[in-house]
Write a protein that holds these residues in place. Sequence first.
Motif, mmCIF file in Angstrom:
data_model
loop_
_atom_site.group_PDB
_atom_site.id
_atom_site.type_symbol
_atom_site.label_atom_id
_atom_site.label_comp_id
_atom_site.label_asym_id
_atom_site.label_seq_id
_atom_site.Cartn_x
_atom_site.Cartn_y
_atom_site.Cartn_z
ATOM 1 N N LEU A 43 0.841 -1.193 0.000
ATOM 2 C CA LEU A 43 0.000 0.000 0.000
ATOM 3 C C LEU A 43 0.880 1.248 0.000
ATOM 4 N N VAL A 44 0.509 2.195 -0.833
ATOM 5 C CA VAL A 44 1.218 3.464 -0.892
ATOM 6 C C VAL A 44 0.368 4.512 -0.183
ATOM 7 N N HIS A 45 0.955 5.177 0.794
ATOM 8 C CA HIS A 45 0.231 6.185 1.555
ATOM 9 C C HIS A 45 -0.034 7.410 0.682
ATOM 10 N N LEU A 46 -1.299 7.837 0.652
ATOM 11 C CA LEU A 46 -1.665 8.999 -0.147
ATOM 12 C C LEU A 46 -1.829 10.236 0.719
ATOM 13 N N ILE A 47 -2.668 10.112 1.731
ATOM 14 C CA ILE A 47 -2.986 11.307 2.512
ATOM 15 C C ILE A 47 -3.587 10.893 3.851
ATOM 16 N N LEU A 48 -3.316 11.651 4.857
ATOM 17 C CA LEU A 48 -3.896 11.449 6.190
ATOM 18 C C LEU A 48 -4.683 12.696 6.553
ATOM 19 N N ILE A 49 -5.882 12.494 7.043
ATOM 20 C CA ILE A 49 -6.696 13.617 7.511
ATOM 21 C C ILE A 49 -7.080 13.330 8.954
ATOM 22 N N ARG A 50 -6.871 14.292 9.811
ATOM 23 C CA ARG A 50 -7.152 14.102 11.230
ATOM 24 C C ARG A 50 -8.618 14.410 11.519
ATOM 25 N N SER A 51 -9.075 13.922 12.635
ATOM 26 C CA SER A 51 -10.505 14.037 12.951
ATOM 27 C C SER A 51 -10.951 15.481 13.119
ATOM 28 N N ASN A 52 -10.020 16.399 13.378
ATOM 29 C CA ASN A 52 -10.402 17.802 13.544
ATOM 30 C C ASN A 52 -10.228 18.601 12.250
ATOM 31 N N GLU A 53 -9.929 17.909 11.154
ATOM 32 C CA GLU A 53 -9.793 18.557 9.850
ATOM 33 C C GLU A 53 -10.997 18.212 8.996
ATOM 34 N N ARG A 54 -11.349 19.083 8.089
ATOM 35 C CA ARG A 54 -12.507 18.850 7.219
ATOM 36 C C ARG A 54 -12.104 18.589 5.784
ATOM 37 N N GLU A 55 -10.963 19.141 5.389
ATOM 38 C CA GLU A 55 -10.540 18.987 4.004
ATOM 39 C C GLU A 55 -9.024 19.069 3.941
ATOM 40 N N LYS A 56 -8.461 18.312 3.003
ATOM 41 C CA LYS A 56 -7.021 18.340 2.830
ATOM 42 C C LYS A 56 -6.687 18.103 1.363
ATOM 43 N N HIS A 57 -5.656 18.787 0.905
ATOM 44 C CA HIS A 57 -5.254 18.659 -0.493
ATOM 45 C C HIS A 57 -3.816 18.181 -0.566
ATOM 46 N N SER A 58 -3.544 17.406 -1.621
ATOM 47 C CA SER A 58 -2.173 17.003 -1.914
ATOM 48 C C SER A 58 -2.078 16.759 -3.404
ATOM 49 N N GLY A 59 -1.484 17.706 -4.126
ATOM 50 C CA GLY A 59 -1.394 17.569 -5.568
ATOM 51 C C GLY A 59 -2.765 17.460 -6.207
ATOM 52 N N ARG A 60 -3.010 16.357 -6.936
ATOM 53 C CA ARG A 60 -4.314 16.165 -7.585
ATOM 54 C C ARG A 60 -5.342 15.507 -6.661
ATOM 55 N N LEU A 61 -4.975 15.306 -5.421
ATOM 56 C CA LEU A 61 -5.869 14.647 -4.462
ATOM 57 C C LEU A 61 -6.539 15.656 -3.548
ATOM 58 N N ARG A 62 -7.815 15.392 -3.299
ATOM 59 C CA ARG A 62 -8.553 16.194 -2.320
ATOM 60 C C ARG A 62 -9.348 15.231 -1.468
ATOM 61 N N VAL A 63 -9.167 15.335 -0.179
ATOM 62 C CA VAL A 63 -9.874 14.468 0.758
ATOM 63 C C VAL A 63 -10.744 15.327 1.660
ATOM 64 N N THR A 64 -11.953 14.860 1.886
ATOM 65 C CA THR A 64 -12.829 15.518 2.852
ATOM 66 C C THR A 64 -13.191 14.530 3.949
#
Lengths: 109, 110
Positions: A43-64
């Motif tokens: 598995l390749v790690h893409l992004i981590l978002i913490r429970s107190n965050e709502r949105e995070k970006h990394s390059g072409r990735l967006r996590v909510t």
Amino acid sequence: SQQGEEDPQALSIQEGENATMNCSYKTSINNLQWYRQNSGRGLVHLILIRSNEREKHSGRLRVTLDTSKKSSSLLITASRAADTASYFCGGGSNYKLTFGKGTLLTVNP
Amino acid sequence: KAGVTQTPRYLIKTRGQQVTLSCSPISGHRSVSWYQQTPGQGLQFLFEYFSETQRNKGNFPGRFSGRQFSNSRSEMNVSTLELGDSALYLCASSPDGELFFGEGSRLTVL
């Protein structure tokens, strides 16, 4: 039981389109992590978002992350054939993650 | 910085045998965890070690065990192998909860 459950199970798109994958989880989490896996490899790690965050970006990735709905989404913009892989979300705490069965993304050239 | 290294990458065993898998974490990472991946059950947490102590354990029978050495390298052992133990075994190291995985050890039990 599965902590993270990805939706859809499979997604096929054309190169250049955006891909959205969703993940739901059952119990409380400290963070939620998204991973990519190419056939039978690690598995390749893409992004981590913490429970107190709502949105995070990394390059072409967006996590909510929506903790009230216990759900997260991963958006890959301007997809490429090389993005073809399985994508997993893992939620948990204290270094222990529970994963869903993943979304198989196929990006057609 | 070298990534997580797992050995062996592939192995074939027969039922009843035992197997030991090895994992070298990223330098400086003190947490090492193990996961089993099968087509039917997906990714399942086995256990996690930190500073030679098992901190977390998943729901696997006692045939599955592990340990961590003072240099943070870890091994897992499966005794009395069953056909259902055929899987990709993934090791991950972590500095702070963010997991970095190795390429895995693919075990086939015949």
